[in-house]
Design an enzyme around this catalytic site. Sequence first.
Site, PDB file in Angstrom:
ATOM      1  N   PRO A 106       0.830  -1.195   0.000  1.00 54.78           N
ATOM      2  CA  PRO A 106       0.000   0.000   0.000  1.00 54.78           C
ATOM      3  C   PRO A 106       0.868   1.250   0.000  1.00 54.78           C
ATOM      4  O   PRO A 106       2.051   1.197   0.307  1.00 54.78           O
ATOM      5  CB  PRO A 106      -0.802  -0.119   1.300  1.00 54.78           C
ATOM      6  CG  PRO A 106       0.028  -0.986   2.178  1.00 54.78           C
ATOM      7  CD  PRO A 106       0.740  -1.951   1.263  1.00 54.78           C
ATOM      8  N   GLY A 108       3.004   4.211   0.825  1.00 49.70           N
ATOM      9  CA  GLY A 108       3.755   4.559   2.020  1.00 49.70           C
ATOM     10  C   GLY A 108       4.250   3.364   2.803  1.00 49.70           C
ATOM     11  O   GLY A 108       4.802   3.519   3.879  1.00 49.70           O
ATOM     12  N   CYS A 109       4.047   2.157   2.298  1.00 49.04           N
ATOM     13  CA  CYS A 109       4.467   0.974   3.041  1.00 49.04           C
ATOM     14  C   CYS A 109       5.955   0.736   2.835  1.00 49.04           C
ATOM     15  O   CYS A 109       6.406   0.619   1.710  1.00 49.04           O
ATOM     16  CB  CYS A 109       3.675  -0.245   2.580  1.00 49.04           C
ATOM     17  SG  CYS A 109       4.115  -1.750   3.461  1.00 49.04           S
ATOM     18  N   GLY A 110       6.707   0.669   3.920  1.00 49.12           N
ATOM     19  CA  GLY A 110       8.143   0.474   3.801  1.00 49.12           C
ATOM     20  C   GLY A 110       8.602  -0.927   4.133  1.00 49.12           C
ATOM     21  O   GLY A 110       9.709  -1.308   3.794  1.00 49.12           O
ATOM     22  N   CYS A 112       6.416  -3.733   3.621  1.00 44.98           N
ATOM     23  CA  CYS A 112       5.397  -4.634   3.100  1.00 44.98           C
ATOM     24  C   CYS A 112       6.020  -5.954   2.683  1.00 44.98           C
ATOM     25  O   CYS A 112       7.021  -5.989   1.989  1.00 44.98           O
ATOM     26  CB  CYS A 112       4.710  -4.003   1.899  1.00 44.98           C
ATOM     27  SG  CYS A 112       4.099  -2.351   2.216  1.00 44.98           S
TER      28      CYS A 112
END
Length: 272
Positions: A106, A108-110, A112
């Site tokens: 998603p 802004g997911c760092g 994931c």
Amino acid sequence: MHDPVQHVSRSIWRLSGVTEGPRAVPEETPVALTYNAGSYAVMMASPRDLEDFAVGFSLSEGIVSSATEIQSLEVVEFDNGIELRMWLSGEIAQRLSARRRNIAGPTGCGLCGIDSIAQALRPAAIVKSEAQFSPQQIMAAMQAMPALQALNIETRAVHAAALWSPARGIAAIREDVGRHNALDKLAGAMARQNIAAADGMVVLTSRVSVEMVQKTAAIGAPLIVSVSAPTALAIRMAEAAGITLAAIARADGFEVFTRRHRIATGEAADVA
């Protein structure tokens, strides 16, 4: 062609009444990163500076140790997304096959798709630069950012990451709907342009989480400055990585959480 900005109609409510009008909003697009025809990650990102994103992501994820290890890079656009096709040498590709993953990230997911705590909390690279910066330089770097954030000026909805150095001022800046993506794009731009980080600071418009510290350590910058607050884990990681972490930077000052010796509070240094 995927445009990073779309113009939409909207209704505007104010105390004086309701009006209609257009508004610029940032686009977010599924961006697949593939290596040697194998899928590795799918991230939601702004469809701009994608070559920088591919290189920076590869570096910050530890897939390659140098941009030169990417033998070829192609940006392939589809109706519903974009694929960043990269080819690596046989040895690197074999190493990657052991850790290949297929994730949907998603915006802004760092982290994931990370499937182990140890992988998520991997030690950051150690930054050995002992460059010092004055408070005036930090404030100058923060003040230089807004005018260069072209996407944010238009949409007011994207993050930015920049490298500032005393000699060059803002040496590179990249924007994205995802803060991690913006930092990856910055890393890629610096690698592709041979911009050194040892005498500069990474400036962020977002909060500082642990993966932002890990990515900054991979870049090699000795100082992070952000407009927002850090997490406790990010502070611990910055200390371990030898990075000075300054945050909550405002027009009237900032707060320093780690490695305070790099902030020279005596005579002001040169400001580019």
